[in-house]
Design an enzyme around this catalytic site. Structure first.
Site, PDB file in Angstrom:
ATOM      1  N   HIS A   1      30.061  44.080  35.117  1.00  0.00           N
ATOM      2  CA  HIS A   1      30.878  44.860  36.047  1.00  0.00           C
ATOM      3  C   HIS A   1      30.548  46.345  35.860  1.00  0.00           C
ATOM      4  O   HIS A   1      30.607  46.869  34.738  1.00  0.00           O
ATOM      5  CB  HIS A   1      32.366  44.649  35.765  1.00  0.00           C
ATOM      6  CG  HIS A   1      32.879  43.310  36.198  1.00  0.00           C
ATOM      7  ND1 HIS A   1      32.127  42.377  36.863  1.00  0.00           N
ATOM      8  CD2 HIS A   1      34.122  42.749  36.051  1.00  0.00           C
ATOM      9  CE1 HIS A   1      32.862  41.301  37.111  1.00  0.00           C
ATOM     10  NE2 HIS A   1      34.076  41.499  36.626  1.00  0.00           N
TER      11      HIS A   1
ATOM     12  N   CYS B   1      38.946  41.741  33.230  1.00  0.00           N
ATOM     13  CA  CYS B   1      37.568  42.098  32.878  1.00  0.00           C
ATOM     14  C   CYS B   1      37.137  43.424  33.496  1.00  0.00           C
ATOM     15  O   CYS B   1      36.352  44.168  32.902  1.00  0.00           O
ATOM     16  CB  CYS B   1      36.616  40.986  33.298  1.00  0.00           C
ATOM     17  SG  CYS B   1      36.784  40.468  35.019  1.00  0.00           S
TER      18      CYS B   1
END
Length: 361
Positions: A251, A158
């Protein structure tokens, strides 16, 4: 009879499994018909098995509540009820590698969120806008497995989604050295603040295995198929530092880049805005209309404002500016459990269906 493909979720009670189930509600091509998990959940309805551990902000879809959870280890039984599976199982890497190949050998395609097969040479690790051609390695994997329809495909980590798309858009300028620091949400660890109160007002400067993935996986995504295996790209050095921060989803990456052919800032921004890929050409159901957005404001992208860009499937880039040590620096943001996990897996499956690799049994 529904014309949708029958989908199984392996590891359906965990956070990523829950995200798969949420995103697949009302999907035009796929329908969740089977959920498999550990033996302790098997035999319970999905609602009973999850109990008070539902971690999505949206309610559990009504149509999955009464699905009876199957034992993920009963491979033949699970495989017989589906056309393909998404894998989000919580096991050791060795166990994951073995069970995913076991499902593939039942002629059931496996699209995995797990890292176990990311370095298996004939398993494609796909970001659909970046390396759809890596699906071609599946024919070599099938020969190894002795299958005609079954295979394993994976999506990458990710954390790389927040900066690798930008570097891909700039590849013609030959980036050769990258320093990146990622600030990673707690949902990447399968947690909420309720589960992990220690993360409130806290920063942890270590995420096990994450820095190695952040440095190496982009090179495999940019690699080439040679003699039936994917050979990672060479000539680009990436060093990463990965930090857990008190954010639920999203993120953020701060990256610094050196180019062999240094472009102007305007050229970099133009490349981001025009970047598009196979999912956009094919108008896949989960594809963002615009994969990358560039944000001019000095204080963007922000998690609270931008993490859900394109329903969480897009990437936001901002703050491109010249650097005193490197050529340029920038900030990237991606949704770690949508684009970076379940959503990226679903888009991968849509691409593989469009290319004929996933079909009704």
């Amino acid at each position: 009879m529904s014309e949708k493909l029958r989908v199984g979720i392996l590891g359906g009670t965990g956070m990523v499994g829950q995200r798969f189930i949420s995103l697949l509600e009302n999907h035009p091509w796929f329908e969740v018909t089977t959920i498999a998990a550990s033996p302790r959940s098997a035999g319970k309805t999905y609602e009973e098995a999850v109990g008070d551990r539902w971690k999505m902000l949206t309610p559990m879809p009504e149509r999955v509540k009464n699905i009876v959870v199957m034992n993920v280890n009963e491979v033949e039984k699970v495989a017989s009820s589906v056309d393909f599976v998404f894998s989000a199982v919580d096991m050791t890497k060795e166990e994951i590698r073995a069970i995913e190949e076991e499902y593939a050998k039942t002629e059931t395609p496996v699209v995995s969120n797990n890292s176990a097969h990311r370095w298996t040479p004939d398993v494609p690790m796909i970001v659909p806008e970046i390396n759809p051609q890596h699906a071609d390695v599946i024919e070599f994997q099938r020969k190894r497995l002795g299958t005609t329809k079954g295979f394993v495909a994976v999506k990458p980590n990710c954390s790389i989604q927040s900066y690798t798309p930008a570097l891909t858009a700039w590849m013609e300028y030959d980036p050769y050295e990258v320093v990146v620091c990622t600030y990673q949400a707690i949902s990447g660890a399968g947690k909420t603040f309720k589960d992990w109160p220690e993360m409130i007002e806290n920063v942890i400067p270590y995420i096990g295995g994450e820095e190695e993935k952040s440095e190496k996986e982009p090179l495999r995504v940019w690699g080439q198929i040679e003699n039936g295996v994917i050979v990672p790209r060479t000539g680009i050095n990436i060093t990463a530092q990965c930090i857990r921060v008190p954010v639920l989803d999203g993120h953020t990456a701060a990256a610094f880049v050196k180019f062999k052919n240094k472009p102007s800032k305007e050229e970099l921004i133009a490349k981001l805005k025009e970047f598009s890929g196979e999912p956009q050409k094919l108008a896949l159901p989960s594809a963002p209309k615009n994969f990358i957005q560039y944000m001019e404001e000095d204080n963007r992208p922000q998690v609270k404002l931008d993490v859900n860009y394109e329903n969480g499937m897009g990437v936001s880039i901002g703050r491109i500016r010249e650097d005193s040590v490197y050529d340029y620096k920038f900030v990237g943001l991606s949704h770690n459990t949508v684009r970076g996990a379940a959503g990226g897996g679903i888009l991968c499956a849509e691409l593989l269906k469009a290319k004929g690799y996933i079909q009704a049994k």
